[in-house]
Design a protein around this motif. Structure first.
Motif, mmCIF file in Angstrom:
data_model
loop_
_atom_site.group_PDB
_atom_site.id
_atom_site.type_symbol
_atom_site.label_atom_id
_atom_site.label_comp_id
_atom_site.label_asym_id
_atom_site.label_seq_id
_atom_site.Cartn_x
_atom_site.Cartn_y
_atom_site.Cartn_z
ATOM 1 N N GLY A 294 0.810 -1.232 0.000
ATOM 2 C CA GLY A 294 0.000 0.000 0.000
ATOM 3 C C GLY A 294 0.836 1.271 0.000
ATOM 4 O O GLY A 294 0.589 2.181 0.794
ATOM 5 N N GLY B 175 -0.898 8.083 1.682
ATOM 6 C CA GLY B 175 -0.920 8.012 3.147
ATOM 7 C C GLY B 175 0.430 7.640 3.726
ATOM 8 O O GLY B 175 1.484 8.061 3.230
ATOM 9 N N GLY C 268 1.964 4.767 3.658
ATOM 10 C CA GLY C 268 2.765 3.960 2.738
ATOM 11 C C GLY C 268 3.597 4.823 1.804
ATOM 12 O O GLY C 268 4.775 4.555 1.562
ATOM 13 N N SER D 286 -0.401 -1.518 -4.887
ATOM 14 C CA SER D 286 -1.726 -0.996 -4.517
ATOM 15 C C SER D 286 -2.617 -1.416 -5.673
ATOM 16 O O SER D 286 -2.122 -1.968 -6.656
ATOM 17 C CB SER D 286 -1.686 0.534 -4.336
ATOM 18 O OG SER D 286 -1.055 1.152 -5.432
ATOM 19 N N LEU E 25 -7.103 -8.467 -1.906
ATOM 20 C CA LEU E 25 -8.291 -9.268 -1.590
ATOM 21 C C LEU E 25 -8.384 -10.505 -2.483
ATOM 22 O O LEU E 25 -9.128 -11.443 -2.185
ATOM 23 C CB LEU E 25 -9.560 -8.423 -1.746
ATOM 24 C CG LEU E 25 -9.682 -7.220 -0.808
ATOM 25 C CD1 LEU E 25 -10.944 -6.419 -1.136
ATOM 26 C CD2 LEU E 25 -9.708 -7.662 0.648
ATOM 27 N N ASN F 200 1.876 -2.443 5.543
ATOM 28 C CA ASN F 200 1.251 -1.133 5.758
ATOM 29 C C ASN F 200 -0.181 -1.057 5.232
ATOM 30 O O ASN F 200 -1.030 -0.419 5.860
ATOM 31 C CB ASN F 200 2.102 -0.046 5.082
ATOM 32 C CG ASN F 200 1.332 1.246 4.930
ATOM 33 O OD1 ASN F 200 1.129 1.989 5.884
ATOM 34 N ND2 ASN F 200 0.847 1.511 3.718
ATOM 35 N N LYS G 208 -6.342 -6.374 13.373
ATOM 36 C CA LYS G 208 -5.087 -5.742 13.828
ATOM 37 C C LYS G 208 -4.529 -6.492 15.036
ATOM 38 O O LYS G 208 -3.317 -6.701 15.139
ATOM 39 C CB LYS G 208 -5.317 -4.268 14.165
ATOM 40 C CG LYS G 208 -5.614 -3.387 12.960
ATOM 41 C CD LYS G 208 -4.429 -3.303 12.016
ATOM 42 C CE LYS G 208 -4.607 -2.240 10.938
ATOM 43 N NZ LYS G 208 -3.490 -2.215 9.986
ATOM 44 N N PRO H 182 -0.029 2.775 15.820
ATOM 45 C CA PRO H 182 -0.309 4.215 15.837
ATOM 46 C C PRO H 182 -1.724 4.538 16.314
ATOM 47 O O PRO H 182 -2.651 3.741 16.138
ATOM 48 C CB PRO H 182 -0.171 4.639 14.369
ATOM 49 C CG PRO H 182 0.244 3.421 13.594
ATOM 50 C CD PRO H 182 -0.072 2.233 14.455
ATOM 51 N N PHE I 286 -4.521 7.934 15.853
ATOM 52 C CA PHE I 286 -5.047 8.651 14.682
ATOM 53 C C PHE I 286 -3.968 9.505 13.998
ATOM 54 O O PHE I 286 -3.220 10.207 14.660
ATOM 55 C CB PHE I 286 -6.188 9.565 15.150
ATOM 56 C CG PHE I 286 -6.803 10.387 14.059
ATOM 57 C CD1 PHE I 286 -7.964 9.968 13.433
ATOM 58 C CD2 PHE I 286 -6.213 11.578 13.656
ATOM 59 C CE1 PHE I 286 -8.533 10.732 12.421
ATOM 60 C CE2 PHE I 286 -6.778 12.343 12.646
ATOM 61 C CZ PHE I 286 -7.936 11.921 12.029
ATOM 62 N N PHE I 287 -3.895 9.407 12.664
ATOM 63 C CA PHE I 287 -3.140 10.399 11.876
ATOM 64 C C PHE I 287 -3.927 10.678 10.602
ATOM 65 O O PHE I 287 -4.761 9.867 10.180
ATOM 66 C CB PHE I 287 -1.702 9.944 11.583
ATOM 67 C CG PHE I 287 -1.582 8.628 10.851
ATOM 68 C CD1 PHE I 287 -1.715 8.545 9.467
ATOM 69 C CD2 PHE I 287 -1.327 7.452 11.551
ATOM 70 C CE1 PHE I 287 -1.601 7.326 8.797
ATOM 71 C CE2 PHE I 287 -1.210 6.228 10.885
ATOM 72 C CZ PHE I 287 -1.343 6.168 9.510
ATOM 73 N N GLU J 56 -6.189 9.427 3.756
ATOM 74 C CA GLU J 56 -7.485 9.195 3.091
ATOM 75 C C GLU J 56 -8.381 8.315 3.972
ATOM 76 O O GLU J 56 -9.597 8.472 3.999
ATOM 77 C CB GLU J 56 -7.242 8.513 1.746
ATOM 78 C CG GLU J 56 -8.285 8.870 0.722
ATOM 79 C CD GLU J 56 -7.831 8.511 -0.677
ATOM 80 O OE1 GLU J 56 -8.433 7.599 -1.237
ATOM 81 O OE2 GLU J 56 -6.900 9.153 -1.191
#
Ligand SMILES: NC(=O)c1ccc[n+]([C@@H]2O[C@H](COP(=O)([O-])OP(=O)(O)OC[C@H]3O[C@@H](n4cnc5c(N)ncnc54)[C@H](OP(=O)(O)O)[C@@H]3O)[C@@H](O)[C@H]2O)c1
Length: 247
Positions: free
Chosen positions: A15, A19, A21, A39, A65, A90, A159, A185, A187-188, A191
């Motif tokens: 990814g 963001g 990645g 991606s 997927l 990621n 996760k 992590p 929140f950052f 998208e």
């Protein structure tokens, strides 16, 4: 005799188009790594890296997927670069929704994207690392793995699954010279979190002891540290980067 030239190291970043990645790809290329990423869609950033780093950057359209897609990607990386020194798990997907009403297809997608696909990617990369007798795996988890929040149950389960995988793999792969860690992590901006309302952002900020939101750069620093020789005796650990919100 001229001194031996160190072989460039190869990093796989899932990814890497946007963001966190994207920031990881930029940093690793700057630090002299060969970088392979995937991606579903290319974008301006990917096209630019292909132009400016024709020998050290590889991107392949891959939908994680699809069964077996990440394995095919790793075969391409092995064929082009010959070895894999670092895997950064990621890529991730988050749809918020209450568990009782979430469609089973959506639960399945969240578990596939955030758990099954990264597990398969890790297995394929770890097999490649075993041949070299060294390597590092860093998985991007989330504080949802360690604290309960409404509306993210399937994502949190995936996760937490990756954190469990990492601890067990650290034991299993340590003797093969492979370290396995996670970063966790809070929140950052990206998208993925673009839909979070201003009110919710303020609430997160208020509850964070350091009084602000995190940045992608701060997560990149933690990943780069865990991948570096400075962390040579660290494995099976999770580094939480959340300004203290989960403490
Ligand atoms: N943002 C946050 O606040 C936050 C907090 C804690 C943890 N995290 C974790 O940090 C990581 C990065 O998140 P981010 O916020 O940077 O996400 P993002 O901006 O949404 O980027 C996600 C990346 O994954 C790729 N991707 C998504 N679905 C895919 C699929 N089916 N097949 C292949 N690639 C796919 C996307 O490319 P395509 O869409 O083109 O496929 C994109 O490159 C994730 O693991 C996330 O769970 C994020």
């Amino acid at each position: 005799m001229s001194p031996a030239v160190a072989q460039p190291r190869t990093a796989v970043v899932s990814g890497g188009s946007r963001g966190l990645g994207r920031k990881l790809v930029e940093r690793l290329l700057t630090d002299g790594w060969r970088v392979a990423t995937f991606s579903r869609d290319a974008n301006e950033f990917i096209e630019k890296q292909r132009e400016s780093h024709p020998d050290t950057f590889l991107w392949q359209s891959t939908d994680m997927l699809e069964p077996g897609a990440t394995r095919t990607f790793v075969e391409t990386v092995d064929a082009q670069f010959g070895r894999i020194d670092l895997l950064i798990n990621n890529a991730g997907v988050l749809h918020q929704g209450l568990f009782l009403t979430m469609a089973s297809a959506e639960v399945r997608e969240l578990l596939t994207a955030n758990l099954l696909a990264p597990v398969e990617l890790t297995q394929a990369c770890a097999r490649s690392m075993t041949r070299a007798g060294e390597g590092v795996v860093v998985t991007v988890s989330s504080i949802n793995a360690i604290r309960g929040y409404r509306g993210v149950a399937a994502y949190a389960a995936a996760k937490a699954g990756m954190e469990g995988l990492s601890r067990s793999l650290a034991r299993e792969l340590g003797p093969a010279g492979i370290r396995v860690c996670t970063v966790t992590p809070g929140f950052f901006d990206s998208e993925m979190t673009a839909g979070v309302t201003g009110q919710n952002r303020q609430r997160i900020q208020r509850r964070t002891p350091l009084g602000r939101l995190g940045t992608t750069e701060e997560v990149v620093e933690a990943v780069v540290f865990l991948a570096s020789p400075a962390a040579a005796f660290i494995t099976g650990q999770s580094l939480v980067i959340d300004g203290g919100i989960s403490c």
